[in-house]
Design a protein around this motif. Structure first.
Motif, PDB file in Angstrom:
ATOM      1  N   GLN A 215       0.795  -1.220   0.000  1.00  0.00           N
ATOM      2  CA  GLN A 215       0.000   0.000   0.000  1.00  0.00           C
ATOM      3  C   GLN A 215       0.837   1.285   0.000  1.00  0.00           C
ATOM      4  OE1 GLN A 215       0.078  -2.299   2.428  1.00  0.00           O
ATOM      5  NE2 GLN A 215      -1.936  -3.224   2.731  1.00  0.00           N
ATOM      6  N   ALA A 216       2.157   1.157   0.128  1.00  0.00           N
ATOM      7  CA  ALA A 216       2.999   2.341   0.320  1.00  0.00           C
ATOM      8  C   ALA A 216       2.900   3.331  -0.834  1.00  0.00           C
ATOM      9  CB  ALA A 216       4.458   1.921   0.516  1.00  0.00           C
ATOM     10  N   TYR A 217       2.656   2.852  -2.058  1.00  0.00           N
ATOM     11  CA  TYR A 217       2.716   3.724  -3.228  1.00  0.00           C
ATOM     12  C   TYR A 217       1.352   4.005  -3.841  1.00  0.00           C
ATOM     13  CZ  TYR A 217       7.709   3.038  -2.800  1.00  0.00           C
ATOM     14  OH  TYR A 217       8.997   3.015  -2.326  1.00  0.00           O
ATOM     15  N   PHE A 218       0.290   3.954  -3.015  1.00  0.00           N
ATOM     16  CA  PHE A 218      -1.023   4.378  -3.511  1.00  0.00           C
ATOM     17  C   PHE A 218      -1.012   5.878  -3.813  1.00  0.00           C
ATOM     18  CE2 PHE A 218      -3.607   0.816  -1.219  1.00  0.00           C
ATOM     19  CZ  PHE A 218      -3.024  -0.108  -2.067  1.00  0.00           C
ATOM     20  N   LEU A 219      -0.145   6.596  -3.113  1.00  0.00           N
ATOM     21  CA  LEU A 219       0.126   8.005  -3.399  1.00  0.00           C
ATOM     22  C   LEU A 219       1.624   8.140  -3.610  1.00  0.00           C
ATOM     23  CD1 LEU A 219      -2.163   9.713  -0.780  1.00  0.00           C
ATOM     24  CD2 LEU A 219      -2.092  10.392  -3.171  1.00  0.00           C
ATOM     25  N   GLU A 220       2.034   8.753  -4.725  1.00  0.00           N
ATOM     26  CA  GLU A 220       3.460   8.919  -4.997  1.00  0.00           C
ATOM     27  C   GLU A 220       3.673  10.091  -5.943  1.00  0.00           C
ATOM     28  OE1 GLU A 220       5.227   5.662  -7.186  1.00  0.00           O
ATOM     29  OE2 GLU A 220       3.256   5.022  -7.863  1.00  0.00           O
ATOM     30  N   MET A 221       4.930  10.440  -6.161  1.00  0.00           N
ATOM     31  CA  MET A 221       5.285  11.563  -7.023  1.00  0.00           C
ATOM     32  C   MET A 221       5.730  11.048  -8.390  1.00  0.00           C
ATOM     33  SD  MET A 221       4.598  13.949  -4.908  1.00  0.00           S
ATOM     34  CE  MET A 221       5.202  15.438  -5.729  1.00  0.00           C
ATOM     35  N   GLU A 222       5.102  11.591  -9.435  1.00  0.00           N
ATOM     36  CA  GLU A 222       5.425  11.198 -10.806  1.00  0.00           C
ATOM     37  C   GLU A 222       5.381  12.425 -11.707  1.00  0.00           C
ATOM     38  OE1 GLU A 222       2.631   8.261 -11.990  1.00  0.00           O
ATOM     39  OE2 GLU A 222       3.479   6.666 -10.746  1.00  0.00           O
ATOM     40  N   GLN A 223       5.902  12.264 -12.930  1.00  0.00           N
ATOM     41  CA  GLN A 223       5.850  13.350 -13.906  1.00  0.00           C
ATOM     42  C   GLN A 223       4.433  13.545 -14.428  1.00  0.00           C
ATOM     43  OE1 GLN A 223       8.808  12.947 -16.974  1.00  0.00           O
ATOM     44  NE2 GLN A 223      10.498  12.793 -15.526  1.00  0.00           N
ATOM     45  N   SER A 224       4.217  14.678 -15.059  1.00  0.00           N
ATOM     46  CA  SER A 224       2.908  15.025 -15.607  1.00  0.00           C
ATOM     47  C   SER A 224       2.443  14.008 -16.639  1.00  0.00           C
ATOM     48  CB  SER A 224       2.960  16.411 -16.244  1.00  0.00           C
ATOM     49  OG  SER A 224       1.768  16.699 -16.948  1.00  0.00           O
ATOM     50  N   TYR A 225       1.138  13.894 -16.790  1.00  0.00           N
ATOM     51  CA  TYR A 225       0.569  13.047 -17.843  1.00  0.00           C
ATOM     52  C   TYR A 225       0.833  13.648 -19.228  1.00  0.00           C
ATOM     53  CZ  TYR A 225      -2.047  10.431 -14.280  1.00  0.00           C
ATOM     54  OH  TYR A 225      -2.409   9.649 -13.208  1.00  0.00           O
ATOM     55  N   LYS A 226       1.190  14.932 -19.275  1.00  0.00           N
ATOM     56  CA  LYS A 226       1.525  15.584 -20.538  1.00  0.00           C
ATOM     57  C   LYS A 226       3.003  15.337 -20.818  1.00  0.00           C
ATOM     58  CE  LYS A 226       0.697  19.932 -22.976  1.00  0.00           C
ATOM     59  NZ  LYS A 226       1.955  20.033 -23.726  1.00  0.00           N
ATOM     60  N   GLU A 227       3.287  14.728 -21.925  1.00  0.00           N
ATOM     61  CA  GLU A 227       4.620  14.199 -22.205  1.00  0.00           C
ATOM     62  C   GLU A 227       5.719  15.254 -22.190  1.00  0.00           C
ATOM     63  OE1 GLU A 227       6.902  11.435 -25.561  1.00  0.00           O
ATOM     64  OE2 GLU A 227       4.775  11.933 -25.779  1.00  0.00           O
ATOM     65  N   ASP A 228       5.459  16.444 -22.718  1.00  0.00           N
ATOM     66  CA  ASP A 228       6.505  17.460 -22.833  1.00  0.00           C
ATOM     67  C   ASP A 228       6.406  18.514 -21.732  1.00  0.00           C
ATOM     68  OD1 ASP A 228       4.134  18.523 -23.663  1.00  0.00           O
ATOM     69  OD2 ASP A 228       4.934  19.498 -25.463  1.00  0.00           O
ATOM     70  N   TYR A 243      -9.337   4.142  -2.111  1.00  0.00           N
ATOM     71  CA  TYR A 243     -10.733   4.084  -1.668  1.00  0.00           C
ATOM     72  C   TYR A 243     -11.024   2.740  -1.004  1.00  0.00           C
ATOM     73  CZ  TYR A 243     -15.839   4.628  -2.001  1.00  0.00           C
ATOM     74  OH  TYR A 243     -17.183   4.737  -1.714  1.00  0.00           O
ATOM     75  N   GLN A 244     -10.597   1.664  -1.649  1.00  0.00           N
ATOM     76  CA  GLN A 244     -10.855   0.330  -1.108  1.00  0.00           C
ATOM     77  C   GLN A 244     -10.119   0.113   0.211  1.00  0.00           C
ATOM     78  OE1 GLN A 244     -13.144  -1.824  -2.499  1.00  0.00           O
ATOM     79  NE2 GLN A 244     -12.872  -2.891  -0.542  1.00  0.00           N
ATOM     80  N   TYR A 245      -8.879   0.591   0.275  1.00  0.00           N
ATOM     81  CA  TYR A 245      -8.113   0.470   1.520  1.00  0.00           C
ATOM     82  C   TYR A 245      -8.820   1.196   2.655  1.00  0.00           C
ATOM     83  CZ  TYR A 245      -4.487   1.317   5.000  1.00  0.00           C
ATOM     84  OH  TYR A 245      -3.796   1.406   6.180  1.00  0.00           O
ATOM     85  N   LYS A 279     -18.139  10.756  -0.961  1.00  0.00           N
ATOM     86  CA  LYS A 279     -18.631   9.376  -1.045  1.00  0.00           C
ATOM     87  C   LYS A 279     -17.806   8.441  -0.174  1.00  0.00           C
ATOM     88  CE  LYS A 279     -21.932   9.937  -4.148  1.00  0.00           C
ATOM     89  NZ  LYS A 279     -23.347   9.780  -3.785  1.00  0.00           N
ATOM     90  N   LEU A 280     -16.492   8.658  -0.158  1.00  0.00           N
ATOM     91  CA  LEU A 280     -15.609   7.834   0.665  1.00  0.00           C
ATOM     92  C   LEU A 280     -15.956   7.993   2.139  1.00  0.00           C
ATOM     93  CD1 LEU A 280     -13.137   6.065   1.256  1.00  0.00           C
ATOM     94  CD2 LEU A 280     -11.721   8.116   1.035  1.00  0.00           C
ATOM     95  N   ALA A 343     -10.736  11.215  12.856  1.00  0.00           N
ATOM     96  CA  ALA A 343     -10.169  10.093  12.103  1.00  0.00           C
ATOM     97  C   ALA A 343      -9.582  10.597  10.793  1.00  0.00           C
ATOM     98  CB  ALA A 343     -11.232   9.032  11.829  1.00  0.00           C
ATOM     99  N   SER A 344      -8.518   9.934  10.344  1.00  0.00           N
ATOM    100  CA  SER A 344      -7.905  10.330   9.084  1.00  0.00           C
ATOM    101  C   SER A 344      -7.203   9.145   8.440  1.00  0.00           C
ATOM    102  CB  SER A 344      -6.907  11.469   9.311  1.00  0.00           C
ATOM    103  OG  SER A 344      -6.489  12.021   8.078  1.00  0.00           O
ATOM    104  N   VAL A 345      -7.027   9.259   7.127  1.00  0.00           N
ATOM    105  CA  VAL A 345      -6.335   8.218   6.356  1.00  0.00           C
ATOM    106  C   VAL A 345      -5.576   8.908   5.233  1.00  0.00           C
ATOM    107  CG1 VAL A 345      -8.388   7.847   4.915  1.00  0.00           C
ATOM    108  CG2 VAL A 345      -6.612   6.095   5.015  1.00  0.00           C
ATOM    109  N   GLY A 346      -4.381   8.373   4.908  1.00  0.00           N
ATOM    110  CA  GLY A 346      -3.636   8.986   3.815  1.00  0.00           C
ATOM    111  C   GLY A 346      -2.319   8.309   3.554  1.00  0.00           C
ATOM    112  N   ALA A 347      -1.494   8.993   2.775  1.00  0.00           N
ATOM    113  CA  ALA A 347      -0.274   8.444   2.201  1.00  0.00           C
ATOM    114  C   ALA A 347       0.528   7.632   3.192  1.00  0.00           C
ATOM    115  CB  ALA A 347       0.588   9.582   1.653  1.00  0.00           C
ATOM    116  N   GLY A 348       0.965   6.470   2.713  1.00  0.00           N
ATOM    117  CA  GLY A 348       1.789   5.660   3.595  1.00  0.00           C
ATOM    118  C   GLY A 348       1.675   4.146   3.447  1.00  0.00           C
ATOM    119  N   MET A 349       0.472   3.499   3.607  1.00  0.00           N
ATOM    120  CA  MET A 349      -0.772   4.169   4.013  1.00  0.00           C
ATOM    121  C   MET A 349      -0.888   4.231   5.538  1.00  0.00           C
ATOM    122  SD  MET A 349      -2.293   5.072   1.258  1.00  0.00           S
ATOM    123  CE  MET A 349      -3.902   5.556   1.883  1.00  0.00           C
ATOM    124  N   ASN A 350      -1.373   5.351   6.037  1.00  0.00           N
ATOM    125  CA  ASN A 350      -1.502   5.573   7.467  1.00  0.00           C
ATOM    126  C   ASN A 350      -2.953   5.878   7.835  1.00  0.00           C
ATOM    127  OD1 ASN A 350       1.388   5.463   7.909  1.00  0.00           O
ATOM    128  ND2 ASN A 350       1.484   7.497   6.975  1.00  0.00           N
TER     129      ASN A 350
END
Length: 358
Positions: A215-228, A243-245, A279-280, A343-350
């Motif tokens: 579950q560690a990488y359900f949130l992560e840093m990546e490049q833009s969906y726009k190629e250039d 959501y499922q987690y 909804k979540l 209560a809270s949930v987020g990156a980690g997952m925590n």
């Protein structure tokens, strides 16, 4: 018999940016799929579906020259003012965030010195015994800071702490990713102090968990969906898995914290949950009530700000608490003796949950 020290909330404050960004403002965005291809739906269709799922109609963005530490300072000033505590008496300043100070259109994270140190400096606190540090823990960061402060106070090591959550998520989201409509900016702060011995109010119990194997990488840093679009990294979310987690694990952890407090769900007046997705959050609440085999959910038990403030990560719960305590939300208030759950949930997952008696 010696009575345990209880940690009580004596002040709250928040900073909500003035800049309102509506869903209509995204009509001209060029949204792309993960593979860089355009969607076969119009932006209006994408936005209407987005609003149905998340409940978000608008969100707030910070001014161009306003950073996370600036917002955190304002929220802290308001919390200290409402508490009446002399800032020089603070033992700890804990500032939860994820991306540090990011200038508008710069997108480079600045975390040296720590944001907590910046806030302490801005508040003009000279007391060298006031320890200021940052806490990156995903969206549950502010609540984890509350848990840590509770340990300090209950141990007798401290008598007060200032816990802040501040974030500018609008500056780390990819404008070509439709998930960018979720994110917002803001700050919330809370002053905690040791209560009178034998007090029945304050923090009653907490529970936390971290799952990282798959579950560690359900949130992560990546490049833009726009190629250039360059090599800048943006926050990306696997929404379906997250959501499922959340609906699988958050209800059980909340139930654990309620049981540890010696209460039952019927004793809980309010559930203040991280404002991630309407909804979540509704699904989490429904599953929590199912665990107690209760079919009827009180209409006003879960106040929400997601529809007009969006998701400001670590700032959502303290901002929500501040608005309720200041009676700035229609039909929502807290009275002495009320039992509430954070209560809270987020990156980690925590995940974390705290039971508190007003």
């Amino acid at each position: 018999m010696e009575h345990p020290i209880r940690t009580i909330i004596t002040g709250t404050g928040s900073y909500i940016p003035d800049n309102v960004v509506t869903n209509e403002d995204f009509l001209d965005n060029k949204f792309l799929q993960k593979n860089g291809e355009p969607f076969d739906k119009s932006n209006r269709e994408i936005i209407e579906k987005f609003q149905q799922i998340t409940g978000i109609r608008e969100r707030r963005y910070a001014d161009d020259d306003m950073m996370a530490s600036d917002m955190g300072t304002i929220a802290a000033e308001r919390a200290l003012e409402s508490s009446g505590l002399d800032p020089e008496e603070l033992d700890y300043i804990i500032l939860a965030h994820n991306f540090g100070d990011i200038l508008h259109n710069n997108r480079r994270s600045d975390m040296v010195p720590t944001l907590a140190s910046r806030v302490k400096n801005s508040l003009g606190i000279r007391n060298s015994k006031c320890v200021a540090y940052d806490l990156p823990f995903g969206c549950p960061g502010w609540l984890q800071g509350i848990i840590q402060a509770n340990y300090y106070i209950r141990s007798g090591d401290a008598t007060s702490a200032l816990v802040i959550g501040s974030e500018t998520l609008s500056r780390v989201c990819d404008p070509h990713d439709r998930d960018s409509m979720i994110y917002a900016d803001g700050a919330g702060a809370t002053v905690l102090e040791s209560g009178e011995p034998g007090s029945r109010n304050g923090i009653l119990a907490h529970a936390s968990r971290s799952d990282t194997m798959t579950q560690a990488y359900f949130l992560e840093m990546e490049q833009s969906y726009k190629e250039d679009y360059g090599d800048t990294l943006f926050m990306k979310m696997n929404g379906r898995k997250l959501y499922q987690y959340a609906i699988t694990h958050v209800p059980g952890l909340v139930k654990e914290s309620i049981e540890d407090s010696g209460l039952v769900l019927g004793d809980i007046s309010k559930v203040l949950i991280h404002q991630a997705n309407e909804k979540l959050d509704e699904s989490i609440l429904e599953r929590l009530f199912e665990l107690y085999e209760i079919s009827e959910i009180p209409d006003d038990i879960m106040p929400m700000t997601i529809n007009w403030l969006g998701n400001s990560s670590v700032a959502t719960v303290p901002t929500l608490l501040d608005l309720v305590l200041r009676e700035k939300m229609n039909g929502q208030s807290l009275n002495p003796g009320d039992n509430i759950v954070f209560a809270s949930v987020g990156a980690g997952m925590n995940i974390n949950s705290v039971v508190y008696r007003v």
